[in-house]
Structures are given as C-alpha cells and as structure tokens.
Motif scaffolding. Structure first.
Motif, PDB file in Angstrom:
ATOM      1  N   VAL A   2       0.810  18.873  39.963  1.00 12.16           N
ATOM      2  CA  VAL A   2      -0.140  17.948  39.286  1.00 12.16           C
ATOM      3  C   VAL A   2       0.370  16.756  39.330  1.00 12.16           C
ATOM      4  CG1 VAL A   2      -1.772  17.619  37.329  1.00 12.16           C
ATOM      5  CG2 VAL A   2      -1.309  19.795  38.006  1.00 12.16           C
ATOM      6  N   GLU A   3       1.521  16.247  38.843  1.00 13.63           N
ATOM      7  CA  GLU A   3       2.088  15.226  38.621  1.00 13.63           C
ATOM      8  C   GLU A   3       2.276  14.436  40.033  1.00 13.63           C
ATOM      9  OE1 GLU A   3       2.499  13.219  35.856  1.00 13.63           O
ATOM     10  OE2 GLU A   3       1.938  14.729  34.798  1.00 13.63           O
ATOM     11  N   ARG A   4       2.547  15.149  40.813  1.00  6.64           N
ATOM     12  CA  ARG A   4       2.836  14.597  42.411  1.00  6.64           C
ATOM     13  C   ARG A   4       1.378  14.144  42.977  1.00  6.64           C
ATOM     14  NH1 ARG A   4       5.556  17.693  47.548  1.00  6.64           N
ATOM     15  NH2 ARG A   4       5.201  15.986  49.187  1.00  6.64           N
ATOM     16  N   GLN A   5       0.644  15.052  42.604  1.00  9.13           N
ATOM     17  CA  GLN A   5      -0.936  14.724  42.997  1.00  9.13           C
ATOM     18  C   GLN A   5      -1.458  13.342  42.592  1.00  9.13           C
ATOM     19  OE1 GLN A   5      -2.959  18.092  42.098  1.00  9.13           O
ATOM     20  NE2 GLN A   5      -2.722  19.147  44.198  1.00  9.13           N
ATOM     21  N   ARG A   6      -0.904  13.252  41.062  1.00 10.18           N
ATOM     22  CA  ARG A   6      -1.451  12.065  40.412  1.00 10.18           C
ATOM     23  C   ARG A   6      -0.708  10.912  41.071  1.00 10.18           C
ATOM     24  NH1 ARG A   6      -1.304  14.280  34.291  1.00 10.18           N
ATOM     25  NH2 ARG A   6      -3.180  15.205  34.171  1.00 10.18           N
ATOM     26  N   ALA A   7       0.695  11.071  41.299  1.00 12.96           N
ATOM     27  CA  ALA A   7       1.434   9.764  42.079  1.00 12.96           C
ATOM     28  C   ALA A   7       0.811   9.482  43.316  1.00 12.96           C
ATOM     29  CB  ALA A   7       2.969  10.460  41.850  1.00 12.96           C
ATOM     30  N   ASP A   8       0.521  10.656  44.080  1.00 12.25           N
ATOM     31  CA  ASP A   8      -0.053  10.189  45.308  1.00 12.25           C
ATOM     32  C   ASP A   8      -1.247   9.517  45.275  1.00 12.25           C
ATOM     33  OD1 ASP A   8       2.117  11.519  46.674  1.00 12.25           O
ATOM     34  OD2 ASP A   8       1.210  13.466  46.945  1.00 12.25           O
ATOM     35  N   ALA A   9      -2.262  10.131  44.279  1.00 13.71           N
ATOM     36  CA  ALA A   9      -3.197   9.308  44.238  1.00 13.71           C
ATOM     37  C   ALA A   9      -3.244   7.693  43.572  1.00 13.71           C
ATOM     38  CB  ALA A   9      -4.399  10.079  42.982  1.00 13.71           C
ATOM     39  N   ARG A  10      -2.268   7.574  42.851  1.00 11.78           N
ATOM     40  CA  ARG A  10      -2.181   6.162  42.430  1.00 11.78           C
ATOM     41  C   ARG A  10      -1.609   5.239  43.479  1.00 11.78           C
ATOM     42  NH1 ARG A  10      -4.082   2.708  38.946  1.00 11.78           N
ATOM     43  NH2 ARG A  10      -2.431   0.961  38.592  1.00 11.78           N
ATOM     44  N   ARG A  15      -2.518   1.209  47.443  1.00 13.27           N
ATOM     45  CA  ARG A  15      -2.557   0.722  48.748  1.00 13.27           C
ATOM     46  C   ARG A  15      -4.138   0.197  49.132  1.00 13.27           C
ATOM     47  NH1 ARG A  15      -0.723  -1.953  53.116  1.00 13.27           N
ATOM     48  NH2 ARG A  15      -1.213  -0.789  55.111  1.00 13.27           N
ATOM     49  N   ILE A  16      -4.897   1.061  49.020  1.00 14.60           N
ATOM     50  CA  ILE A  16      -6.347   0.573  49.326  1.00 14.60           C
ATOM     51  C   ILE A  16      -6.761  -0.733  48.621  1.00 14.60           C
ATOM     52  CG2 ILE A  16      -8.893   1.383  48.880  1.00 14.60           C
ATOM     53  CD1 ILE A  16      -7.771   4.303  49.119  1.00 14.60           C
ATOM     54  N   THR A  46     -11.421   8.924  51.027  1.00 15.85           N
ATOM     55  CA  THR A  46     -10.451   8.858  49.899  1.00 15.85           C
ATOM     56  C   THR A  46     -10.814   7.325  49.360  1.00 15.85           C
ATOM     57  OG1 THR A  46      -8.724  10.027  50.970  1.00 15.85           O
ATOM     58  CG2 THR A  46      -8.072   8.374  49.360  1.00 15.85           C
ATOM     59  N   VAL A  47     -11.299   6.495  50.161  1.00 15.97           N
ATOM     60  CA  VAL A  47     -11.642   5.147  49.785  1.00 15.97           C
ATOM     61  C   VAL A  47     -13.022   5.251  48.808  1.00 15.97           C
ATOM     62  CG1 VAL A  47     -12.713   2.862  50.345  1.00 15.97           C
ATOM     63  CG2 VAL A  47     -10.802   4.064  51.633  1.00 15.97           C
ATOM     64  N   ARG A  48     -13.997   6.082  49.171  1.00 17.77           N
ATOM     65  CA  ARG A  48     -15.034   6.442  48.232  1.00 17.77           C
ATOM     66  C   ARG A  48     -14.696   7.080  47.019  1.00 17.77           C
ATOM     67  NH1 ARG A  48     -19.462   4.188  50.979  1.00 17.77           N
ATOM     68  NH2 ARG A  48     -19.131   3.768  53.346  1.00 17.77           N
ATOM     69  N   ARG A  49     -13.723   7.816  47.105  1.00 21.76           N
ATOM     70  CA  ARG A  49     -13.484   8.476  45.730  1.00 21.76           C
ATOM     71  C   ARG A  49     -12.879   7.558  44.794  1.00 21.76           C
ATOM     72  NH1 ARG A  49     -11.068  12.310  47.848  1.00 21.76           N
ATOM     73  NH2 ARG A  49      -8.867  11.736  47.798  1.00 21.76           N
ATOM     74  N   HIS A  50     -12.119   6.768  45.158  1.00 23.07           N
ATOM     75  CA  HIS A  50     -11.786   5.651  44.316  1.00 23.07           C
ATOM     76  C   HIS A  50     -12.575   4.533  44.027  1.00 23.07           C
ATOM     77  CE1 HIS A  50      -7.517   6.920  44.038  1.00 23.07           C
ATOM     78  NE2 HIS A  50      -7.518   7.128  45.445  1.00 23.07           N
ATOM     79  N   PHE A  51     -13.522   4.147  45.130  1.00 21.06           N
ATOM     80  CA  PHE A  51     -14.459   3.231  44.720  1.00 21.06           C
ATOM     81  C   PHE A  51     -15.783   3.754  45.403  1.00 21.06           C
ATOM     82  CE2 PHE A  51     -10.269   1.043  45.567  1.00 21.06           C
ATOM     83  CZ  PHE A  51     -10.291   0.363  44.510  1.00 21.06           C
ATOM     84  N   PRO A  52     -16.545   4.346  44.336  1.00 17.34           N
ATOM     85  CA  PRO A  52     -17.813   5.045  44.854  1.00 17.34           C
ATOM     86  C   PRO A  52     -18.872   4.128  45.550  1.00 17.34           C
ATOM     87  CG  PRO A  52     -17.626   5.311  42.623  1.00 17.34           C
ATOM     88  CD  PRO A  52     -16.380   4.621  42.968  1.00 17.34           C
ATOM     89  N   THR A  53     -19.084   2.876  45.213  1.00 17.15           N
ATOM     90  CA  THR A  53     -19.853   1.753  45.715  1.00 17.15           C
ATOM     91  C   THR A  53     -18.946   0.618  46.129  1.00 17.15           C
ATOM     92  OG1 THR A  53     -20.265   0.931  43.648  1.00 17.15           O
ATOM     93  CG2 THR A  53     -21.476   2.701  43.945  1.00 17.15           C
TER      94      THR A  53
END
Length: 204
Positions: A2-10, A15-16, A46-53
């Motif tokens: 879970v921590e790795r997934q969070r780090a990857d998401a961050r 980057r985005i 992935t972009v839209r997951r972080h920034f839906p609009t």
C-alpha cells in the motif's frame, strides 16, 4: 504494498503537475490533457484520476501563484497597520492608506492574471457554479483580500457594495479581454485605471 502504491501515485502526481505547468505556460488554458499524459509518460486515465476536470488541473497549476498573491495581501495589510491603522479606523496612518493598499493588491492580481497563463481561467466563471466563488483559488484570494477591502471601506474609499469577488471578476475580465492585445499588460493596466475611477474615485 500500500505504501509503495501511495509513493508511486505521489510521484505520478508530481510528474503530471510539473508537465502540466510547462504545457499551461506554453499553451494557456487550452493545454491538452492528452499531451500532458504523453509527456509525463502516463495514461490519460491517470491524469484524469488526479485531475478529473480541466479546472482542477488549472487550479493546481496556479496554486503557487495564488499563494503568492495571498501573501502579498497579508504583507500590504500588515504594512498599512504598521503605519498606524487599526480596526476602529481612527489610527494615525496616512489618509488613503487603505485605498492605496487595496488598489496595489488589485494591480498585482491583474498583472498576475495577464502574465501567468492559465490563472485567469482558473479564477473565471465555471458552468454550474457561482461566479468566482466556486473554486478553491478564488476562495483563497477572497479570504486574503477581505481585510484590504475592509480597510478601504473604513476610509470611505470604495463605493458601497463592492466585494472582493467583484474585484477578482474584474481582474479576470481584464486579463481575458486583453490576452491577444499586442501589449496586454499595458492595456490591462490602462483599463484597470478606468475601472478604479468608478470603484474608488479619488477624494479631494
């Protein structure tokens, strides 16, 4: 895991956002989300997951500029206070301190909106929301600008019923109206002078 997934998401988010800042600086509010995804090396989802609009992305890109304008409002309000102003409006500060502080900040907001691509769009009307009040960038500026407006109002230096929302809408309008002018900064500044004459006419 879970921590790795969070780090990857961050890392993906950072980057985005870095790529988005470059794309918005180059192309303004029309920056392509798909192009941002390609350059960032992630999928569009992935972009839209972080920034839906698009608005969410523009707000994130504009955040540090908004923070700078909020800090500027606090600086001007503190400087006015150092000159002797107080909540009673009976301090020993120079006549017109509140008006000068408010108009200096408004000039900064207009200048930022003109020169920082994407900022005006981040603060502008959004379908389904009230003018300027429907996003976090505008809300932060409204909160920061309120003490300056109150100070000018105590002096009787602004016309009744003027709100910080009105001033932000004015700044956005000037930026959008002059963005294709050969010298948008000078044109927006000249138009701001005309608007100020109605918002806060100088007193004898």
């Amino acid at each position: 895991m879970v921590e790795r997934q969070r780090a990857d998401a961050r890392r993906n988010y950072e980057r985005i956002l870095a790529v988005a800042e470059e794309e918005v600086a180059a192309r303004g509010a029309d920056a392509s989300l798909e192009q941002i995804a390609r350059v960032a090396g992630v999928g569009s989802a992935t972009v839209r997951r972080h920034f839906p609009t698009r608005r969410a992305l523009l707000e994130a890109v504009s955040q540090h500029r908004i923070e700078a304008l909020c800090a500027r409002a606090r600086e001007l309000d503190a400087r006015k206070g150092d000159d002797g102003d107080d909540d009673s409006g009976k301090g020993d500060g120079r006549k017109g301190d509140g008006r000068e502080a408010l108009l200096e900040w408004l000039g900064d907001v207009v200048a930022y909106c003109v020169t920082a691509r994407g900022l005006a769009a981040a603060l502008s009307y959004d379908e389904g929301h009230d003018p300027v009040g429907g996003n976090s960038c505008a809300a932060a500026l409204i909160e920061a600008g309120e003490p300056l407006l109150r100070g000018a109002a105590r002096e009787g230096a602004v016309t009744p019923k003027v709100t910080v929302e009105d001033l932000i809408t004015l700044a956005v309008g000037l930026a959008l109206a002059t963005e294709h002018h050969p010298d948008p900064t000078a044109r927006a500044d000249a138009l701001l002078g005309l608007a100020v004459a109605g918002i806060s006419p100088e007193r004898d």
